[in-house]
Design a protein around this motif. Structure first.
Motif, short mmCIF file in Angstrom:
data_model
loop_
_atom_site.label_atom_id
_atom_site.label_comp_id
_atom_site.label_asym_id
_atom_site.label_seq_id
_atom_site.Cartn_x
_atom_site.Cartn_y
_atom_site.Cartn_z
N GLU A 253 -2.94 4.35 -9.29
CA GLU A 253 -4.04 3.02 -8.85
C GLU A 253 -3.25 1.58 -8.65
OE1 GLU A 253 -5.22 1.69 -13.44
OE2 GLU A 253 -6.48 2.94 -12.22
N PHE A 254 -3.92 0.88 -7.94
CA PHE A 254 -3.22 -0.67 -7.53
C PHE A 254 -2.76 -1.41 -8.92
CE2 PHE A 254 -2.89 -4.80 -5.97
CZ PHE A 254 -2.45 -4.80 -4.97
N ASN A 255 -1.48 -1.78 -8.88
CA ASN A 255 -1.00 -2.40 -10.01
C ASN A 255 -0.77 -3.83 -9.68
OD1 ASN A 255 0.91 -3.42 -11.76
ND2 ASN A 255 1.88 -1.37 -12.27
N LEU A 256 -1.77 -4.47 -10.13
CA LEU A 256 -1.84 -6.02 -9.96
C LEU A 256 -0.55 -6.67 -10.22
CD1 LEU A 256 -3.95 -7.80 -8.57
CD2 LEU A 256 -4.72 -8.21 -10.99
N PRO B 179 0.63 -1.13 0.05
CA PRO B 179 0.01 -0.02 0.11
C PRO B 179 0.93 1.20 -0.19
CG PRO B 179 -0.82 -1.26 1.49
CD PRO B 179 0.45 -2.24 1.13
N ALA B 180 2.05 1.22 0.59
CA ALA B 180 2.90 2.41 0.42
C ALA B 180 3.14 2.74 -1.02
CB ALA B 180 4.52 1.78 0.99
N PHE B 181 3.14 1.98 -1.94
CA PHE B 181 3.07 2.54 -3.35
C PHE B 181 2.08 3.59 -3.82
CE2 PHE B 181 5.73 -1.16 -3.57
CZ PHE B 181 6.57 -0.88 -4.69
N VAL C 228 -8.91 -5.05 -4.34
CA VAL C 228 -10.33 -4.59 -3.71
C VAL C 228 -10.44 -3.81 -2.78
CG1 VAL C 228 -12.73 -6.10 -3.15
CG2 VAL C 228 -11.37 -7.05 -4.96
N LEU C 229 -9.52 -4.18 -1.63
CA LEU C 229 -9.43 -3.23 -0.40
C LEU C 229 -9.19 -1.84 -0.80
CD1 LEU C 229 -8.02 -5.60 2.01
CD2 LEU C 229 -10.21 -4.66 2.02
N THR C 230 -8.21 -1.60 -1.70
CA THR C 230 -7.83 -0.17 -1.92
C THR C 230 -9.10 0.32 -2.91
OG1 THR C 230 -6.62 -1.15 -4.09
CG2 THR C 230 -5.44 -1.07 -2.32
N GLN C 231 -9.80 -0.41 -3.76
CA GLN C 231 -10.89 0.36 -4.48
C GLN C 231 -11.99 0.74 -3.50
OE1 GLN C 231 -11.61 -2.69 -7.53
NE2 GLN C 231 -10.04 -1.73 -8.84
#
Length: 550
Positions: A81-84, A71-73, A455-458
């Protein structure tokens, strides 16, 4: 199959837990109970239960490393946005390396070193009791049902009967203080909040007990009931903003933008003090690694209970894993030289920190594995190297966080696996089968769990009161401060001075006090409520003169 399913489920639970309260709970115990309950239907034996438990617990260990760093990114702005894909690579490379490193360490730390392994012994006793019919599965699944019913009435939009928390701002009266001949009027107040109505968070407090939960709550009291009111009261301009925008919102913003950076400074000092206080154990761990290499490494011959995966395969696999790691760091840093340096740093620090994590688990158990302190050390070393090589800005921050992510996942998996090795050693398990199970569990968890993190970050804002992710915030601030030059140094330095003061008075666990300051008050209060429940139960059992076994 059962182990892989539990690895994903227990990892998912700990992913939310780690970002919510900054702590994760060792999965060895629930994994052991569920494995016994399910495999009993299939007439499973003790070795099959051990293998399922071993495979399952790696999910929690891997996700612990991930939630402290990935999450630090987002917090640092390295990802919009989250990079899967990148998250899967970091977790996969770090987790597999953690397994490979610890295979080399099994014999010197599990077999030869006279370490107590407190949680391993406890887990082995649970499995032994299960062979006599005492699985305790009814308690586990019954508690799951109660918690599920509670969450249904709390969160379901159509049947909401329970509010998550209640808060109220108590406003101070007006005070006039004369400074340098000028009379200044001060006002402000304190935001009071109930504990969060969360069975999960209270469960954490119950597991860690009253002492640790009280230390964390002490940080919340200091941050929310001392520093936040003080910041508002001593700044008349802030108090004026509170009249316009609402004092409750002002209190939250002051905590988020002023108190949390201060808490980060305390965390930094506490992390390095923790490593310093463990310096003898750390050096012993390093010496064990060097001695192991001199003795020829893992065993592939002899008794079934002392047979590891082939050492040549393990060393070859470590070399192969260095290739995707180099590609990943080259992608982050946009520098071939920087990527090469980071890869070498990761391999050296990874095996050393895996040894340290495994050694400390042998002393104090996996629940007290200081992987955040080890990760912070790796982050600082790699950040300084990047600055020296001229790799700065967003690319430098991303590269440094990439190293931290791999190191944290490797150390988390190494500590957990060392605990599993000891359980297997007590129960007569086969090391190479457990090692193969751990690799399978890591690979599946590294593919599935990043989807949950996405999903949590969204669903929530990472770094907000809903999902504060304290360790990830610490990593982001350090990477930005050293590489990007964006650290709020005055607040951080004041927090570092506070950390020194806590050390000088021999305060218990300054790191936990800082985490309490960093988290929302309702969350730490819920942890404390769980600790109080545990204390009440212990008192009742003591009054009944219960034995340790009871």
């Amino acid at each position: 199959f059962l182990g892989v399913v539990m690895a994903v489920v227990l990892g998912a639970a700990n992913a939310y837990l780690g970002m919510k309260v900054g702590m994760t709970v060792a999965a060895t115990f629930p994994a052991a109970v569920v494995a016994m309950a399910v495999l009993r239907i299939f007439r499973g034996n003790i070795l099959e239960e051990n293998l399922a438990r071993t495979t399952a617990s790696v999910g929690e260990a891997l996700v612990a490393g991930a939630v402290f760093t990935i999450p630090a990114f987002i917090i640092a702005g390295a990802w919009t946005e989250f990079n899967l894909r990148d998250a899967m690579l970091i977790m996969g490379v770090g987790g597999v390396l953690g397994v490979l490193f610890v295979i080399l360490l099994r014999r010197p730390l599990v077999v030869e070193a006279q370490l107590p392994f407190p949680e391993s012994v406890a887990a082995a006793e649970i499995v032994k009791a299960g062979q006599k019919g005492q699985t305790g599965a009814g308690l586990v699944f019954g508690a799951m049902g109660i918690a599920a019913l509670w969450e249904f009435f709390k969160n379901n939009a159509g049947v909401q009967l329970i509010q998550d928390q209640a808060q109220y701002f108590v406003q101070f009266g007006r005070s006039t203080i004369e400074i340098l001949g000028r009379r200044i009027e001060y006002t402000g107040g304190v935001l009071l909040s109930t504990a969060e109505a969360s069975p999960m968070v209270m469960g954490v407090g119950f597991i860690v007990g009253l002492r640790i939960s009280a230390v964390v709550f002490c940080g919340a009291v200091m941050g929310w009931l001392v520093l936040v009111p003080l910041a508002i009261f001593l700044n008349p301009d802030l108090a004026a903003i509170g009249v316009e925008a609402g004092y409750a919102d002002l209190a939250w913003d002051v905590w988020f933008r002023q108190i949390r950076p201060l808490a980060v400074g305390t965390m930094i000092v506490s992390a390095f003090y923790t490593l310093y206080s463990l310096r003898v154990s750390l050096m012993n761990g390093v010496q064990k690694v060097l001695a192991m290499f001199g003795a020829g490494g893992a065993s592939t011959e002899g008794e079934r209970t002392d047979r590891d995966l082939n050492l040549k395969w393990v060393l070859g696999a470590i070399g192969i894993m260095a290739i995707p790691m180099f590609v990943l760091y080259r992608y982050f840093s946009n520098s071939t030289g920087g990527a090469l340096v980071l890869t070498v740093v990761m391999l050296v620090l990874g095996v050393l920190f895996a040894a340290v994590a495994g050694y400390l688990v042998g002393l104090v158990g996996a629940s007290n594995n200081p992987i955040s302190g080890l990760t912070l050390s790796a982050l600082v070393i790699s950040a300084v190297l990047m600055v020296m090589m001229g790799v700065t800005g967003v690319a430098g921050v991303a590269a440094v966080l990439g190293v931290a992510g791999v190191v944290c996942c490797a150390a988390g998996v190494a500590g957990d696996m060392m605990q599993d090795f000891k359980v297997g050693h007590i129960l007569g398990g086969t090391p190479w089968r457990m090692q193969a199970g751990e690799i399978i569990g890591v690979v599946v968890a590294a593919i599935v769990l990043p989807v949950l993190l996405m999903v949590l970050t969204q669903a929530y804002t990472i770094g907000s009161a809903e999902l504060p992710a304290p360790q990830a915030g610490l990593m982001a601030l350090m990477a930005q401060g050293i590489v990007g030059g964006e650290m709020a140094w005055p607040l951080v330095i004041i927090g570092m001075v506070l950390g020194v003061a806590l050390i000088l008075i021999s305060a218990p666990a300054p790191m936990l006090i800082a985490v309490g300051m960093y988290l929302p008050f309702s969350t730490t209060a819920a942890v404390f409520v769980g600790g109080v429940m545990r204390a009440i139960l212990d008192w009742i059992l003591k009054k009944k003169k219960a034995t340790d076994e009871q």
